[in-house]
Structure formats: C-alpha cells, structure tokens
Design a protein around this motif. Sequence first.
Motif, PDB file in Angstrom:
ATOM      1  N   GLN A  67     -17.424   7.510 -21.406  1.00  0.00           N
ATOM      2  CA  GLN A  67     -15.945   7.099 -21.207  1.00  0.00           C
ATOM      3  C   GLN A  67     -15.251   8.417 -20.692  1.00  0.00           C
ATOM      4  O   GLN A  67     -14.707   8.521 -19.715  1.00  0.00           O
ATOM      5  N   LEU A  68     -15.660   9.484 -21.185  1.00  0.00           N
ATOM      6  CA  LEU A  68     -15.434  10.669 -20.809  1.00  0.00           C
ATOM      7  C   LEU A  68     -15.594  11.275 -19.410  1.00  0.00           C
ATOM      8  O   LEU A  68     -14.808  11.660 -18.854  1.00  0.00           O
ATOM      9  N   LEU A  69     -16.769  10.815 -18.931  1.00  0.00           N
ATOM     10  CA  LEU A  69     -17.109  11.248 -17.798  1.00  0.00           C
ATOM     11  C   LEU A  69     -16.475  10.258 -16.596  1.00  0.00           C
ATOM     12  O   LEU A  69     -16.147  10.728 -15.465  1.00  0.00           O
ATOM     13  N   LYS A  70     -16.055   9.104 -17.094  1.00  0.00           N
ATOM     14  CA  LYS A  70     -15.237   8.277 -16.207  1.00  0.00           C
ATOM     15  C   LYS A  70     -13.946   8.957 -15.988  1.00  0.00           C
ATOM     16  O   LYS A  70     -13.706   8.905 -14.824  1.00  0.00           O
ATOM     17  N   LYS A  71     -13.140   9.629 -16.933  1.00  0.00           N
ATOM     18  CA  LYS A  71     -11.930  10.168 -16.552  1.00  0.00           C
ATOM     19  C   LYS A  71     -12.164  11.528 -15.728  1.00  0.00           C
ATOM     20  O   LYS A  71     -11.384  11.887 -14.972  1.00  0.00           O
ATOM     21  N   GLN A  72     -13.337  12.081 -16.010  1.00  0.00           N
ATOM     22  CA  GLN A  72     -13.700  13.366 -15.242  1.00  0.00           C
ATOM     23  C   GLN A  72     -14.003  13.170 -13.752  1.00  0.00           C
ATOM     24  O   GLN A  72     -13.665  13.768 -12.872  1.00  0.00           O
ATOM     25  N   LYS A  91     -22.126  21.010 -16.420  1.00  0.00           N
ATOM     26  CA  LYS A  91     -21.690  22.350 -15.664  1.00  0.00           C
ATOM     27  C   LYS A  91     -20.989  21.941 -14.126  1.00  0.00           C
ATOM     28  O   LYS A  91     -20.122  22.606 -13.813  1.00  0.00           O
ATOM     29  N   GLU A  92     -21.958  21.395 -13.579  1.00  0.00           N
ATOM     30  CA  GLU A  92     -21.785  20.973 -12.117  1.00  0.00           C
ATOM     31  C   GLU A  92     -20.498  20.006 -12.121  1.00  0.00           C
ATOM     32  O   GLU A  92     -19.882  20.139 -11.124  1.00  0.00           O
ATOM     33  N   LEU A  93     -20.294  19.370 -13.312  1.00  0.00           N
ATOM     34  CA  LEU A  93     -19.081  18.371 -12.932  1.00  0.00           C
ATOM     35  C   LEU A  93     -17.812  19.285 -13.201  1.00  0.00           C
ATOM     36  O   LEU A  93     -16.855  18.604 -13.728  1.00  0.00           O
ATOM     37  N   ASP A  94     -17.776  20.519 -13.718  1.00  0.00           N
ATOM     38  CA  ASP A  94     -16.548  21.216 -13.771  1.00  0.00           C
ATOM     39  C   ASP A  94     -16.247  21.476 -15.412  1.00  0.00           C
ATOM     40  O   ASP A  94     -14.943  21.852 -15.431  1.00  0.00           O
ATOM     41  N   PHE A  95     -16.883  21.081 -16.027  1.00  0.00           N
ATOM     42  CA  PHE A  95     -16.770  21.284 -17.545  1.00  0.00           C
ATOM     43  C   PHE A  95     -16.875  22.819 -17.962  1.00  0.00           C
ATOM     44  O   PHE A  95     -17.994  23.211 -17.492  1.00  0.00           O
TER      45      PHE A  95
END
Length: 249
Positions: free
Chosen positions: A81-86, A59-63
């Motif tokens: 992999q998804l967090l790298k894009k984020q 949530k803190e990562l803006d998801f």
Amino acid sequence: MKKPLLAVKDIVQITGITSRTLHYYDRIDLFKPTHLTEKGYRLYDRSSLEKLQTILFLKELDFSLKEIADILKLTRQEQKQLLKKQSQTLLSKKQRLETIMVALEEYVSGKDISHLEIFNSSSVVPLKEQYANEARFIYGETEAYKVFNETLDKLSPDEKEERFQSMEEVFKQIASCVDPHPSSDEVQRLIEEWKKNLMQFMPCDTELLACIADTYKFDARFNNYFNQYGNENLADFLHSAIMHHISQS
C-alpha cells in the motif's frame, strides 16, 4: 548442507555496495551482520541478502534510510500500500523532471527565460506571475497600471496571446530593420506601431513611455529577452528609438 556465511568482501562483491556502507548500516541498526567472529569480523548468512536487496531497492525508490527502517517493520500488505503511494510520488517527480528538461533545452537553444514553463509545479511562483507581481509592486498605484489590469481581465487567453504575439512581431521587425538608425522613418514607424499595441492595454503618456524605455535598457532580463531576436544591442536601440519618438511628440 549448512549454508555458508558471507564476509563483508563477499557482500561487496555480490551487491556492489561499499564496505563503508555496510558498516554504516550496522551502526544505525538497519542491516546488522548475522554473526561476529572473535576478532570482530562481520558475517552474514545468505538469507540476509534478501533483506539487504530490499533495502537497496527501497533506497532506489527515493526513501530515506529512516523511512526504510520503518517500512521493514510493516507487513507485506502494508508495504504494498505504501509503495503504491510512492509510485504516484515518483510519477509526479518524473513529470516535473521532464518539464525541467524541456525548459533547459529551450533555454540553451536561446529561448528567453520569461517564456519558459518553469516553477508551475513547485513552491516558487511561476515566472509570468513573478513579473506580474513585480509590476504590481512598482506600478500598482498608477492609473495606467489599473487600466492595464482591467483590460487584461476582460480578454480571453487567446486574445491575450494574440496581442502579446503582435508586440513580439514588432520587436522582430525592429531587430531586422535595413536602416538601423533609431530615428529613421522605418524604425519610427515601427515604434509607433509598438505604441499602438501598448495603448490597447493602457494609456501611454510620455512619462510612461520613457519609464518603459529605461526598463528595456537597464533591466538585464529585458536585455536577455531581446537577445532572442538576434540583435544583442536591441534593448539599447529600442531605448534610443523610443526616446527619439518622445522628443518628436
């Protein structure tokens, strides 16, 4: 030793989130209690805390909560992999925010909005381009505007900046004139210099000069622009000075 179960109040105390948030997460099936008592109280085992902490981290990562629910279904490798894009998305937002902060500080310190580097990385057209579009909409069919565009196209970025700075210097000098009367020799000399600067871009007849003078006076954006030179009446003053010049032509 059996691991103790945590009540809602324990989760609240450990994590700092509200009981209402926990209840909501339960209702949308994002984070459900491990057990329910006979009276319907929610209980959580300690291992479920890791899931909750992961949710709070995402949530803190803006998801969004919906995105978080989908992420939790992925394998650890897929999540990485998804967090790298984020990470790249957040970096772009950080750079955008830094640009906004710089523009805000400049605006608060008195810089005119037309000089702010804003909207350059958004769906909104940058301010300088907005002004160009507006001028094209109003004056696009006139011969003077066509010449103005043709002249600009031939200039390098440095040459454009030099000519616009020359125009600004004239405005600064007019704002600091010792004799503030629009018809004074000093002011009229500077108006003549202003006109010469304009004529580097396009032919200027009396009708066009009067149109520009009216724009300076009645367009609030020009009023704000001229305020940066320390003279709140500069727009009106320029209008009077230009109209006097026209009357003497």
